[in-house]
Design a protein around this motif. Structure first.
Motif, PDB file in Angstrom:
ATOM      1  N   VAL A 647      -1.922   2.188  -6.191  1.00  0.00           N
ATOM      2  CA  VAL A 647      -0.880   3.198  -6.436  1.00  0.00           C
ATOM      3  C   VAL A 647      -0.380   3.103  -7.869  1.00  0.00           C
ATOM      4  CG1 VAL A 647       1.412   4.003  -5.745  1.00  0.00           C
ATOM      5  CG2 VAL A 647      -0.226   3.235  -4.007  1.00  0.00           C
ATOM      6  N   SER A 650      -3.042   4.522 -10.133  1.00  0.00           N
ATOM      7  CA  SER A 650      -3.088   5.988 -10.032  1.00  0.00           C
ATOM      8  C   SER A 650      -1.943   6.622 -10.817  1.00  0.00           C
ATOM      9  CB  SER A 650      -3.024   6.396  -8.559  1.00  0.00           C
ATOM     10  OG  SER A 650      -2.935   7.790  -8.429  1.00  0.00           O
ATOM     11  N   ASN A 651      -0.756   6.038 -10.720  1.00  0.00           N
ATOM     12  CA  ASN A 651       0.378   6.558 -11.490  1.00  0.00           C
ATOM     13  C   ASN A 651       0.137   6.410 -12.993  1.00  0.00           C
ATOM     14  OD1 ASN A 651       2.034   7.475  -9.388  1.00  0.00           O
ATOM     15  ND2 ASN A 651       2.824   5.415  -9.003  1.00  0.00           N
ATOM     16  N   ASN A 675      -1.793   8.959  -3.942  1.00  0.00           N
ATOM     17  CA  ASN A 675      -0.707   8.034  -3.605  1.00  0.00           C
ATOM     18  C   ASN A 675      -0.055   8.386  -2.277  1.00  0.00           C
ATOM     19  OD1 ASN A 675      -1.221   6.771  -5.997  1.00  0.00           O
ATOM     20  ND2 ASN A 675       0.552   7.570  -7.083  1.00  0.00           N
ATOM     21  N   THR A 678      -2.213   6.880   0.253  1.00  0.00           N
ATOM     22  CA  THR A 678      -2.366   5.421   0.184  1.00  0.00           C
ATOM     23  C   THR A 678      -1.101   4.684   0.624  1.00  0.00           C
ATOM     24  OG1 THR A 678      -3.878   5.725  -1.694  1.00  0.00           O
ATOM     25  CG2 THR A 678      -3.023   3.508  -1.324  1.00  0.00           C
ATOM     26  N   ILE A 679       0.066   5.147   0.200  1.00  0.00           N
ATOM     27  CA  ILE A 679       1.313   4.403   0.442  1.00  0.00           C
ATOM     28  C   ILE A 679       1.595   4.166   1.923  1.00  0.00           C
ATOM     29  CG2 ILE A 679       3.816   4.429   0.115  1.00  0.00           C
ATOM     30  CD1 ILE A 679       3.338   5.922  -2.533  1.00  0.00           C
ATOM     31  N   LEU A 691       7.131   2.147  -4.047  1.00  0.00           N
ATOM     32  CA  LEU A 691       6.001   2.958  -4.516  1.00  0.00           C
ATOM     33  C   LEU A 691       6.319   4.449  -4.425  1.00  0.00           C
ATOM     34  CD1 LEU A 691       3.083   0.908  -2.910  1.00  0.00           C
ATOM     35  CD2 LEU A 691       3.721   0.988  -5.321  1.00  0.00           C
ATOM     36  N   THR A 695       6.202   6.856  -7.651  1.00  0.00           N
ATOM     37  CA  THR A 695       5.378   8.073  -7.667  1.00  0.00           C
ATOM     38  C   THR A 695       6.247   9.311  -7.854  1.00  0.00           C
ATOM     39  OG1 THR A 695       3.843   6.958  -6.155  1.00  0.00           O
ATOM     40  CG2 THR A 695       3.579   9.316  -6.417  1.00  0.00           C
TER      41      THR A 695
END
Length: 914
Positions: A647, A650-651, A675, A678-679, A691, A695
């Motif tokens: 995550v 990705s961010n 995200n 995923t989270i 997270l 995000t």
């Protein structure tokens, strides 16, 4: 006057409260600026300053340990001779011997019962009525038959005999003690129970050592001496007569083996008669040659070597004679390589295994005090010459003897004579020891000091010839592993490839067992450590083939080493290396059961995989990097830490794309969508909350309001799912939850309200959350309510204290302009929060109550105009703080000044503090 928000000019407040800045002449961490701290340390050392550097404090432990050592040495000097030099080493050796050859509790054996004494009744016949010739008369002890008893029973009776001997001695019947000692040693004359012989030896020599101490102390007491460094002339006639009497009794024993053992036990007592008792050793060595049984002969020489250490000085010649005699015994037992199809008969092989510890100990004693200049002379006396022409024609070494000599030789000597020693191992043709073990030992000894190995190329060429003769995979791997450091250290890349080719060729013909796997792992680790670069490793011959050969824990260890090496030197950008390392990481993940591993076992491999994923960098190819992250999400779904890192990565990709401006906004949406999927798979709710907020910040930066709303909703929903049991057990988890909620409130300043005109959407949900959670402590609730007040006050302003950088998000003051209901809703929410703050502070009973009261008071005064309601709230909070702090407390005084400046001066004039 009702509740009303204070009007704020954030820009003016920032300018008013900012510290003046000026250019520094020197960097605060530069050498010149650190001189002040140096002076401070000097002042500390001279006692002029309160500051004390703990790294400069002297430690008195060194002196203490030194004095402890001196006391221990003094104590050691006071012990009996049989314990003076041998106690620790001899005890540990005997323990090792019994562990190496354990005794079965059920195996039967036949043994003459004459070894044991029936009953503990003292013999009525006095010592003076017994002539020395009667020492061998077994009828006194009523021994009539031979019993079949188990090995364990036999050892137990022999062990009990030691206590019985001591009892007779204490009763003054020393002749009986001697008789029983003779019987104990007789157990070593029968080697039919070959498996328990080492244990019999340990128990019998325990008795010998005890008897030797008893006799020594008795004669020393008669001699009336206290010092240890006495001369024979200092001994009185009575003590000498007693000593002579003991040696006369021992000399009258008919059997050779008991006579030798008893005289060895009394060996230190010769000091009462002669100033050079070491001269006796030569006679004892010659006596041992009369022992026909190889096992009894070897262990008798072992005890001789041990007893010689009790003397203050002795020549090593008798030990050399012992080893040479043992070589003659072994030469008769061990056939040459070509006989018996290269295999020894079972009994001979067992016999050699039992004899080996005796050879090892005698050789250790030989090298114990040997000077470097004497080594060549000693080797020549043992039949080992550095002259190859002499050596090849007339060598008299035995493999097992050479093995233990190689163990004890100084590494400098081995490195100087490596080629000769390698040749010596090669030409020895007996089967007393596996020659590959000798080659292996020599290689490991040389690797102790690789830089000093002489004639490296000659040595390696000879080694390759020897290696090529080993068709067996295990032997080949063992030798390759032993000499690999020499080849790597001298950058002999061609020979390395030859060895790798040889391993691969033999692997095709044989199955890799567990033992081979361990050695192959060692070979692989040495290569990885030497090169230290993943690119060079990939360029090696058969790298992938070797990796595929390995499995289980060995493969896991190699995989971890590869990942550790690859992630040491910064980012990983080469697509081929990324692909190989991903396969390595997947193999490691599949080879470990992460779901059933303990935390300490799980941590290291999971962190290595996570670090690898984090270190991968596709540069400007952000789409490729996102695909890589998606691949890792599926491949390593069981590593929670990794899912969090995905995550974060990705961010980072989304922010990188927005900054560079070379990617479409659809890519940023892909990152956000990645995200959002995923989270939820991460089990820890607080991790999810963090997270989601992170995000949401990225979505706010890009102006993706639809994603922003969903992420914040998910974040608030996470709060409802927090496990109250875990939070109450872990105080830091509760503090983390409060910190994240406050962070959520801070970010909500920039977040526009919902689809309907609802500026207080998030604070209302937070207030609802507080009312539904019983685990939240009063101090926690007060901090969250203060955050809600700050958020409401900020949202009521015509200008926000901060806003989204992108400028694509419309602020709440723009959305809700002309909606008085929005302002009123914020005031109504703040009224509830204000009442809750005061109640929570009043309920708080911890030491933080005063601090919490002042923090809450500052919140109220900075957020609201002075009114009856706010004055009442602040008055209660100040009174609580006064009850907790002294009048001169800085926090309390600064708060009162702030209240005065904020027109809450009535509180300041309400009475003295205290």
């Amino acid at each position: 006057m009702g509740l009303e928000f204070r009007r704020r000019d954030y820009r003016a407040e920032e300018l008013a409260l900012s510290l003046q800045r000026g250019r520094a002449d020197t960097h605060p961490l530069s050498a010149s600026s650190s001189s002040s701290s140096h002076l401070q340390v000097e002042e500390c050392e001279s006692g002029k300053d309160d500051f004390c550097d703990p790294l400069r404090v002297s430690d008195g432990s060194t002196e203490m340990s030194s004095s402890d050592v001196n006391r221990e040495d003094a104590c050691t000097e006071a012990t009996a001779p049989s314990q003076l030099k041998t106690m620790k080493g001899w005890i540990s050796y005997k323990k090792m011997l019994m562990q190496r050859f354990p005794v079965s509790k059920t195996s039967p054996m036949s043994v003459a019962s004459g070894v044991h004494v029936k009953g503990t009744k003292a013999i009525e016949k006095s010592a003076k009525d017994l002539h020395s010739g009667e020492l061998d008369d077994d009828k006194i002890f009523d021994d009539k038959d031979v019993k079949g008893i188990s090995q364990q029973e036999h050892l137990s009776k022999l062990h009990a005999l030691k206590d019985e001997i001591n009892q007779y001695w204490c009763a003054g019947d020393r002749v009986t003690s001697l008789r029983l000692s003779i019987k104990a040693v007789r157990s070593l004359m029968d080697s039919s129970a070959i498996q328990i012989y080492p244990t019999l030896f340990v128990l019998a020599t325990d008795i010998m050592d005890m008897l030797g101490d008893l006799v020594w102390n008795r004669i020393k007491e008669k001699a009336e001496i206290t010092e240890e460094n006495f001369k024979a002339d200092d001994i009185c006639f009575d003590a000498k007569e007693t000593c002579n009497n003991w040696f006369s009794k021992v000399g009258s024993i008919r059997e050779l083996l008991p006579r030798i053992y008893l005289e060895l036990a009394l060996l230190p007592c010769w000091r009462f008669l002669h100033d050079h008792p070491e001269n006796i050793l030569k006679r004892l060595v010659e006596m041992t040659r009369g022992i026909a049984d190889p096992l009894a002969s070897a262990y008798c020489r072992l005890y001789l070597a041990q007893c010689s250490l009790r003397l203050s000085q002795h020549d090593t010649g008798f030990l050399i004679a012992c080893i040479n005699d043992l070589k003659l015994v072994l030469a008769r037992l061990t056939p040459a390589r070509e006989t018996v199809n290269g295999n020894l008969y079972g009994n001979i092989e067992l016999l050699l295994t039992l004899v080996e510890p005796a050879i090892e100990y005698v050789i250790k004693c030989l090298f114990k005090d040997l000077k470097k200049m004497e080594i060549s002379k000693m080797l020549l006396a043992l039949g080992l010459s550095s002259n190859l022409s002499i050596l090849s024609k007339n060598h008299s070494c035995i493999s097992v003897v050479l093995h233990h000599i190689l163990k004890e030789l100084p590494v400098e000597y081995i490195c100087s004579n490596a080629v000769e020693l390698l040749h010596l191992i090669e030409i020895i043709d007996d089967r007393s020891f596996d020659q590959s073990l000798n080659f292996n030992l020599l290689g490991h000894r040389l690797c102790e000091l690789v830089s000093q190995v002489s004639n490296v190329h000659l040595l390696v060429d000879k080694f390759i010839q020897v290696l090529s003769c080993h068709a067996n995979l295990h032997a080949y791997l063992m030798l390759a592993d032993a000499y690999l450091d020499i080849i790597l250290e001298n950058h002999l890349g061609m020979l390395l490839n030859v060895i790798l080719d040889g391993i691969l060729e033999r692997v095709r013909d044989e199955r890799i067992g567990e033992n081979e796997l361990v050695i192959l792992q060692s070979v692989f680790l040495k290569i990885l450590t030497h090169f230290g670069d993943i690119e060079k490793i990939l360029a090696l011959n058969h790298f992938a083939d070797f990796l595929d050969m390995m499995h289980g824990s060995a493969r896991n260890s190699i995989n971890m080493h590869i990942l550790n090496m690859a992630t040491r030197n910064g980012q990983i950008q080469d697509p081929i290396i990324i692909e190989v390392l991903l396969e390595v990481a997947q193999a490691l993940y599949n080879g470990l059961d992460f779901s059933n591993m303990r935390k300490d076992e799980y941590q290291h491999p999971s962190r290595l995989i996570s670090r690898f994923v984090y270190m991968v960098d596709h540069g400007m190819e952000v789409e490729s990097h996102l695909r890589f992250l998606a691949q890792c999400r599926g491949a390593f779904s069981g590593i929670n830490e990794l899912q969090e890192n995905l995550v974060h990565s990705s961010n980072n990709l989304a922010v990188k794309a927005m900054r560079n401006g070379n990617s479409s906004m659809s890519f940023v949406k892909s990152c956000l969508a990645f995200n959002e999927v995923t989270i939820p798979a991460i089990p820890a709710n607080l991790r999810q909350l963090n997270l989601y907020i992170e995000t949401a910040e990225v979505a706010l930066l890009g102006g993706f309001v639809s994603h922003l709303d969903g992420l914040l909703n998910a974040a608030v929903n996470c709060l409802q799912m927090i496990d109250p049991v875990n939070v109450m057990q872990m105080a830091e988890d509760g503090d983390e939850a409060i910190s994240l909620i406050c962070k959520l409130c801070g970010m909500s300043v920039m977040v526009p309200g919902g689809v309907e005109p609802e500026v207080a959407y998030i604070p209302k949900r937070l207030l609802s959350f507080l009312n539904s959670q019983s685990w939240i402590l009063p101090r926690m609730k007060a901090k969250i309510l203060s955050a809600i007040v700050f958020l409401s006050a900020a949202l009521s302003q015509n200008q926000l204290p901060y806003h989204a950088v992108s400028g694509k998000v419309i602020c709440n003051y723009q959305l809700f302009v002309g909606f008085p209901s929005a302002h009123q809703e914020l005031l109504s929410l703040s009224h509830i929060a204000l009442q809750g703050i005061v109640n929570c502070v009043m309920q708080e009973s911890s030491k933080e109550r005063g601090k919490l009261a002042l923090e809450s008071c500052n919140c109220v005064a900075s957020s609201f105009m002075a009114s009856d309601e706010t004055l009442e709230a602040c008055s209660k909070l100040v009174e609580i703080a006064k009850s907790c702090y002294s009048a001169d407390d800085k926090f309390l005084q600064s708060t009162l000044k702030f209240l005065d400046a904020s027109q809450f001066h009535l509180l300041c004039n309400s009475g003295p503090v205290g």
